[in-house]
Design a protein around this motif. Structure first.
Motif, PDB file in Angstrom:
ATOM      1  N   THR A  10       0.818  -1.215   0.000  1.00 31.58           N
ATOM      2  CA  THR A  10       0.000   0.000   0.000  1.00 31.58           C
ATOM      3  C   THR A  10       0.849   1.261   0.000  1.00 31.58           C
ATOM      4  N   LEU A  13       1.640   2.147  -3.597  1.00 25.24           N
ATOM      5  CA  LEU A  13       0.480   2.691  -4.291  1.00 25.24           C
ATOM      6  C   LEU A  13       0.283   4.155  -3.948  1.00 25.24           C
ATOM      7  N   PHE A  18      -2.010   6.665  -6.174  1.00 22.60           N
ATOM      8  CA  PHE A  18      -3.217   5.879  -6.005  1.00 22.60           C
ATOM      9  C   PHE A  18      -3.655   5.983  -4.552  1.00 22.60           C
ATOM     10  N   ARG A  29      -2.860  -5.639  -7.654  1.00 19.20           N
ATOM     11  CA  ARG A  29      -3.031  -4.591  -8.654  1.00 19.20           C
ATOM     12  C   ARG A  29      -2.599  -5.103 -10.012  1.00 19.20           C
ATOM     13  N   THR A  31      -2.114  -3.499 -14.149  1.00 19.55           N
ATOM     14  CA  THR A  31      -2.108  -2.292 -14.967  1.00 19.55           C
ATOM     15  C   THR A  31      -2.407  -2.685 -16.402  1.00 19.55           C
ATOM     16  N   HIS A  63      -7.873   3.642 -12.137  1.00 21.71           N
ATOM     17  CA  HIS A  63      -6.855   4.545 -11.582  1.00 21.71           C
ATOM     18  C   HIS A  63      -5.945   4.939 -12.739  1.00 21.71           C
ATOM     19  N   ALA A  83      -4.594   1.495 -13.976  1.00 20.53           N
ATOM     20  CA  ALA A  83      -4.414   0.456 -12.957  1.00 20.53           C
ATOM     21  C   ALA A  83      -5.756   0.099 -12.317  1.00 20.53           C
ATOM     22  N   ASP A  85      -7.563  -2.659  -9.062  1.00 20.37           N
ATOM     23  CA  ASP A  85      -7.342  -3.489  -7.885  1.00 20.37           C
ATOM     24  C   ASP A  85      -7.266  -4.967  -8.249  1.00 20.37           C
ATOM     25  N   SER A  86      -8.008  -5.357  -9.292  1.00 17.42           N
ATOM     26  CA  SER A  86      -8.101  -6.771  -9.660  1.00 17.42           C
ATOM     27  C   SER A  86      -8.689  -6.873 -11.059  1.00 17.42           C
TER      28      SER A  86
END
Length: 144
Positions: A10, A13, A18, A29, A31, A63, A83, A85-86
Motif C-alpha cells: 500500500t 500505491l 493511487f 493490482r 495495470t 486509476h 491500474a 485493484d483486480s
C-alpha cells in the motif's frame, strides 16, 4: 493474452498517487497497458481524446496512471496506462464505461475521426523487488 497479476504494498500505491487501500491485506493490482497506433496528422485530436479520459476513467473506477504521446522518434505510437485493484475491478470498469455517456461519446468521436488505427492491450503486474528502488548515495555520486 496472458494475464500477469502481482501484489504491491500500500505504501508503493500511495507514492504513485493511487489511494492507499487498507483492507487488512496487500492489495492485488494490475495495470492495463494500452499501445495505440495513431494517425500522426491527428496528434492534437488524439490529445483531446486522451484528456477526456482523464475525467472519465476515475469516474468509472479506473486509476489513471497517464496517457503518453510521442515526443521524438516514432510519431504514430501513443500509450495509456490504467491500474485496477483486480481483474474483477477491470471488468466492472468496462461495464461502467458502456453506461457512461461521456465515455460513449469519446469512443464515437475517435472512431468517426479515425484517430486510432490500431490498439493493443496488455495486462502487467509489478515484479517484486524492482519497483520504486531508490538510488543509493554511492550511485548518486558516481553519476555526477
Amino acid at each position: 493474452m496472458k494475464l500477469f497479476v502481482a501484489a504491491m504494498g500500500t505504501s508503493a500505491l500511495g507514492n504513485m498517487g493511487f489511494p492507499k487501500l487498507d483492507r487488512g491485506r496487500t492489495p492485488v493490482r494490475i495495470t492495463c497497458f494500452i499501445r495505440y497506433q495513431i494517425d500522426p496528422f491527428q496528434r492534437e485530436e488524439f490529445k483531446k481524446y486522451a484528456q477526456n479520459w482523464g475525467r472519465i476513467i476515475p469516474r468509472c473506477g479506473g486509476h489513471l496512471v497517464g496517457y503518453f504521446l510521442p515526443d521524438d522518434g516514432t510519431n504514430d505510437i501513443a500509450w495509456g496506462l490504467i491500474a485496477f485493484d483486480s481483474l474483477a475491478s477491470y471488468e466492472a470498469y468496462r461495464t461502467q464505461l458502456k453506461s457512461d455517456a461521456e465515455s460513449r461519446e469519446n469512443f464515437r468521436t475517435a472512431e468517426s475521426k479515425r484517430l486510432i488505427l490500431r490498439e493493443e492491450r496488455t495486462f502487467l503486474g509489478i515484479v517484486d523487488g524492482t519497483f520504486e528502488i531508490p538510488a543509493s548515495p554511492s550511485e548518486n555520486s558516481r553519476s555526477k
